[in-house]
Design an enzyme around this catalytic site. Structure first.
Site, PDB file in Angstrom:
ATOM      1  N   VAL A  33       0.803  -1.227   0.000  1.00 38.50           N
ATOM      2  CA  VAL A  33       0.000   0.000   0.000  1.00 38.50           C
ATOM      3  C   VAL A  33       0.841   1.284   0.000  1.00 38.50           C
ATOM      4  O   VAL A  33       0.287   2.368  -0.072  1.00 38.50           O
ATOM      5  CB  VAL A  33      -1.011   0.035   1.178  1.00 38.50           C
ATOM      6  CG1 VAL A  33      -2.010  -1.088   1.055  1.00 38.50           C
ATOM      7  CG2 VAL A  33      -0.305   0.000   2.508  1.00 38.50           C
ATOM      8  N   LYS A  35       3.663   1.946   2.354  1.00 32.63           N
ATOM      9  CA  LYS A  35       4.164   2.360   3.674  1.00 32.63           C
ATOM     10  C   LYS A  35       5.571   2.944   3.587  1.00 32.63           C
ATOM     11  O   LYS A  35       5.846   3.986   4.181  1.00 32.63           O
ATOM     12  CB  LYS A  35       4.157   1.178   4.647  1.00 32.63           C
ATOM     13  CG  LYS A  35       2.783   0.612   4.950  1.00 32.63           C
ATOM     14  CD  LYS A  35       2.860  -0.581   5.870  1.00 32.63           C
ATOM     15  CE  LYS A  35       3.587  -1.773   5.281  1.00 32.63           C
ATOM     16  NZ  LYS A  35       2.942  -2.430   4.152  1.00 32.63           N
ATOM     17  N   ASP A  59       9.548  -4.062   9.157  1.00 30.93           N
ATOM     18  CA  ASP A  59       9.056  -4.955   8.108  1.00 30.93           C
ATOM     19  C   ASP A  59      10.138  -5.985   7.779  1.00 30.93           C
ATOM     20  O   ASP A  59      11.278  -5.613   7.503  1.00 30.93           O
ATOM     21  CB  ASP A  59       8.729  -4.122   6.866  1.00 30.93           C
ATOM     22  CG  ASP A  59       8.070  -4.914   5.760  1.00 30.93           C
ATOM     23  OD1 ASP A  59       8.216  -6.158   5.730  1.00 30.93           O
ATOM     24  OD2 ASP A  59       7.413  -4.299   4.918  1.00 30.93           O
TER      25      ASP A  59
END
Length: 118
Positions: A33, A35, A59
């Site tokens: 998306v 980030k 992440d």
């Protein structure tokens, strides 16, 4: 542009830059998306405005190194060409494991401390 709701500031970069007490900005969402793109953009704008910024990724894919074409690890590292901006990429499971080990060691040496976890 007027506030969306009474007392709620407009969702703009300028509004973020104007904050005096802002300490943390969390950017989250499902995969793909944007980030990394959004958090990097916000971090760069804050750094350009003279704010000291630490951009941290938890992440497992660690895309900050790719975004800035520079290797980052578990230690804050200055971003080349962008004063006031440091990045780091950490493994949250590894960090949590280290903290649990430290806590276990502390508890084993603290006879006055009794903990029961259900």
């Amino acid at each position: 542009m007027a506030a969306l709701d009474e007392g709620v500031p407009d969702p703009t970069i300028q509004n973020i830059l104007d904050q005096d007490t802002l300490k943390w900005i969390w950017v989250s969402g499902k995969g793909g998306v944007g980030k990394t793109t959004c958090s990097s953009s916000i971090a760069i704008q804050l750094a350009k405005a003279g704010k000291k910024v630490l951009l941290m990724s938890t992440d497992p894919a660690h895309n900050l190194s790719d975004a800035f074409a520079q290797k980052f690890g578990a230690t804050p590292t200055a971003v080349e060409g962008i004063p006031n901006l440091k990045c780091m990429e950490i493994d949250p499971e590894e960090q949590l494991s280290d903290k649990v080990s430290q806590l276990d060691g502390w508890l084993s040496h603290s006879p006055k401390c009794i903990a029961t976890l259900a």
